[in-house]
Scaffold this active site. Structure first.
Site, PDB file in Angstrom:
ATOM      1  N   CYS A 120       0.803  -1.110  -0.093  1.00 20.75           N
ATOM      2  CA  CYS A 120      -0.047   0.048  -0.195  1.00 20.75           C
ATOM      3  C   CYS A 120       1.141   1.326  -0.082  1.00 20.75           C
ATOM      4  CB  CYS A 120      -0.832   0.039   1.139  1.00 20.75           C
ATOM      5  SG  CYS A 120      -2.358  -1.313   1.038  1.00 20.75           S
ATOM      6  N   THR A 179      -5.221 -10.534 -16.841  1.00 24.62           N
ATOM      7  CA  THR A 179      -3.875 -10.348 -16.582  1.00 24.62           C
ATOM      8  C   THR A 179      -2.930  -9.823 -17.828  1.00 24.62           C
ATOM      9  OG1 THR A 179      -3.833 -12.427 -15.592  1.00 24.62           O
ATOM     10  CG2 THR A 179      -1.912 -12.017 -16.290  1.00 24.62           C
TER      11      THR A 179
END
Length: 345
Positions: A16, A138
């Site tokens: 994060c 993906t």
């Protein structure tokens, strides 16, 4: 699992800590046209954890997404942490996550086994949460990235937002701080393996237990503490609720090793972005060491829930949580607006 290529070496930032600063995000979203819909209960206007859309009188759809570069070298553990972090936003809204889609970027330096292990970690954590991964997308890219787009459900009358705190509420935090400092320091070989194993286990722990307990009480507001740190997310809660949040610093759970490293100056770049964003809304009362303040701006990956609920229910709620989440703590309280959005005491 050991891999020949260290995943964290393939990324310029991690977890994060890769999050774009909250202040930057506000500027990026300025001026866009957006449809209005009376069924949209929660949008992006108050920087909440997820969107909520009314389906019928008893059901609302909760949607969110989260993904980031590797914060660990073990691909299976990376998959677990990334999935745990993404699913957490639904818990923060009081919801139950049900469906998810994989979001993945594969570096050409990753072999097939590494990719499979990342996905397996995500699938296993989703299974633990009762979530079905139904597909995904993906792509190839310079750096590995993994996360989920998650959908869940909540009763429309039981939606929790980051803007519902009320004067008289007490604040509970369910995971200790210091993840950003420790993961940054670990790259320099400054942290013992036993400490990092503890941090990895924390990041891979779902907020499901905390959510399941809190929804049995009259919780007014909730958010999960992640990339914007305790003070960044508290700042958003205070502004959205038009209240002042008082944080009693001595009550905050944190990893002592992180404090020691903070004193030495091992601070992730994301902490400086968080300070730039929130510090104007923070009043510091008393002698609070700079190292402790830095921990409050430290970006957390897969952090705990910050919960605001009535004072008369807080002790019972906390006692029940501590049976399964021993590091959960009451860390402050909420008042009518005074002085500033946040007071550190």
């Amino acid at each position: 699992m050991e891999t020949e290529v260290k995943l964290t070496k393939l990324a310029s930032c991690a977890g994060c800590g890769a999050k774009v600063g909250a202040g930057t995000l506000v500027k990026l979203l300025e001026g866009f046209k957006s449809h209005t819909d009376p069924r949209l209960i929660v949008g992006f206007d108050k920087s909440d954890d997820a969107s909520v859309y009314l389906l019928d009188d008893n059901t609302a759809l909760v949607q969110t997404t989260d993904f980031f570069p590797p914060i660990v070298d073990d691909p299976y553990l990376f998959g677990q942490i990334a999935a745990t972090n993404a699913i957490s936003d639904v818990y923060a809204m009081g919801g139950e996550p049900k469906l998810a889609l994989n979001l993945m970027c594969v570096s050409d330096q990753m072999d097939k086994k590494t990719v499979q292990e990342i996905l397996r970690g995500g699938y296993d954590k989703a299974y633990e949460a009762g979530v079905i991964i139904t597909g995904g997308h993906t792509i190839n890219g310079a750096e590995p990235i993994y996360g989920l787009a998650v959908s869940g459900f909540v009763h429309p009358q039981k939606v929790l937002t980051n803007s519902g705190a009320r004067p008289g509420d007490v604040l509970i935090l369910t995971k200790p701080l210091g993840v950003g400092v420790l993961t940054t320091s670990a790259k320099a070989g400054m942290v013992d393996k036993s400490v990092m194993d503890r941090i990895y286990a924390q990041m891979a722990t779902l907020n499901k237990t905390a959510r399941d307990i809190m929804v049995e009480y009259d919780v007014h507001s909730c958010t999960d503490v992640t990339g914007f740190a305790l003070l960044g997310h508290s700042f958003e809660m205070a502004q959205g609720s038009n209240c002042t949040i008082h944080i009693e610093v001595e009550k905050i759970p944190y990893h002592k090793e992180a404090y020691e490293l903070s004193e030495m100056g091992f601070i992730p770049a994301g902490a400086y972005r968080n300070r730039e964003y929130a510090q104007a809304g923070v009043t510091v009362k008393g002698d609070i060491p700079r190292a402790m303040q830095d921990l409050l701006y430290d970006p957390q990956t897969s952090g705990g829930l910050l919960i605001a609920l009535p004072a008369e229910q807080a002790e019972e709620c906390l006692a029940r949580m501590q049976e399964k989440i021993p590091q959960a703590r009451i860390i402050g309280y909420v008042t009518e607006p005074v002085d500033n959005w946040i007071c550190l005491e």
